[in-house]
Design a protein around this motif. Structure first.
Motif, PDB file in Angstrom:
ATOM      1  N   LYS A   9       0.832  -1.205   0.000  1.00 31.77           N
ATOM      2  CA  LYS A   9       0.000   0.000   0.000  1.00 31.77           C
ATOM      3  C   LYS A   9       0.869   1.258   0.000  1.00 31.77           C
ATOM      4  N   ASP A  10       1.905   1.260   0.839  1.00 31.06           N
ATOM      5  CA  ASP A  10       2.810   2.418   0.880  1.00 31.06           C
ATOM      6  C   ASP A  10       3.558   2.568  -0.445  1.00 31.06           C
ATOM      7  N   THR A  13       1.302   4.101  -2.920  1.00 26.86           N
ATOM      8  CA  THR A  13       1.160   5.525  -2.573  1.00 26.86           C
ATOM      9  C   THR A  13       2.383   6.309  -3.032  1.00 26.86           C
ATOM     10  N   THR A  17       2.673   9.944  -4.795  1.00 25.40           N
ATOM     11  CA  THR A  17       3.279  11.116  -4.159  1.00 25.40           C
ATOM     12  C   THR A  17       4.636  11.497  -4.759  1.00 25.40           C
ATOM     13  N   SER A  23      -3.859   6.847  -9.527  1.00 22.77           N
ATOM     14  CA  SER A  23      -4.016   5.641  -8.701  1.00 22.77           C
ATOM     15  C   SER A  23      -4.051   4.359  -9.489  1.00 22.77           C
TER      16      SER A  23
END
Length: 212
Positions: A9-10, A13, A17, A23
């Motif tokens: 998940k990180d 992300t 970022t 996404s």
């Protein structure tokens, strides 16, 4: 900059970022253990999966992606796509040189493994010519349809043969030429003093010889 993320998940992300990906793009690209980005000059690593692979494979992965960063820097961060087989093959070639330098494996053993991989693949099938591995889209199609292992094996062996014939400095010069030109074919001709089509045919003959 190198980022190592503790979870998938990180990691996804991080694509959003750090690389400004959408996404859906982040989700689609997060299958890779690690990825280097030219525009943002960053390497992103899925630390969760990374921690599960043997240490020599971790070194190979980081060396491969850091070689991509070096390729981008040689072209003064123009972020123009050279021949995909040469870009990926050289990153793979360099990674195995690093692993050998650290005493984790031998380059010769890796080369033998790639030759065997190609031999196994060619049983009843035909590898694409290097001309069909030129663009990132070509590379992705081959990796999906023919398999990532055989695609990387072919690129590794092509670069190994190119360096054997023309030298490492010629490869570095090839990437540096992209600071001034987007023309892959012309940059290849300038760096290696022959057309890429000539090398493609020569490599095909070389491959047949080493597979005998």
């Amino acid at each position: 900059v190198l980022y190592i993320y503790p979870s998938l998940k990180d990691y996804e992300t991080g694509f959003i970022t750090e690389l400004e990906a959408k996404s859906e793009q982040a989700s689609a690209r997060s299958h890779a253990l690690a990825i280097a980005n030219c525009k943002y000059r960053k390497v992103l690593v899925n630390g969760h999966w990374f921690s599960r692979v043997p240490w020599p494979n971790r070194v190979k992965t980081l060396a491969h992606e850091m070689t991509h960063i070096a390729e981008f820097q040689l072209g003064n961060w123009g972020c123009i796509a050279p021949h995909a087989w040469l870009t990926e093959g050289f990153a793979h070639w360099s990674a195995y040189k690093v692993v050998e330098k650290l005493g984790l494996d031998t380059f010769a053993a890796a080369r033998d493994e790639f030759i065997q991989n190609i031999a196994d693949f060619k049983f009843g099938r035909t590898l694409p010519q290097l001309s069909r591995l030129a663009s990132p889209a070509d590379w992705d199609y081959s990796a999906r349809s023919l398999g990532l292992e055989s695609t990387y094996a072919q690129a590794f062996l092509a670069v190994d043969y190119l360096i054997e014939r023309k030298g490492l400095s010629a490869v570095l010069n090839y990437f540096a030429l992209f600071e001034r030109s987007r023309d892959r074919a012309e940059n290849f001709r300038t760096a290696f003093d022959e057309d890429v089509s000539v090398f493609d045919a020569d490599f095909g003959a070389h491959l047949k010889k080493i597979l005998m």
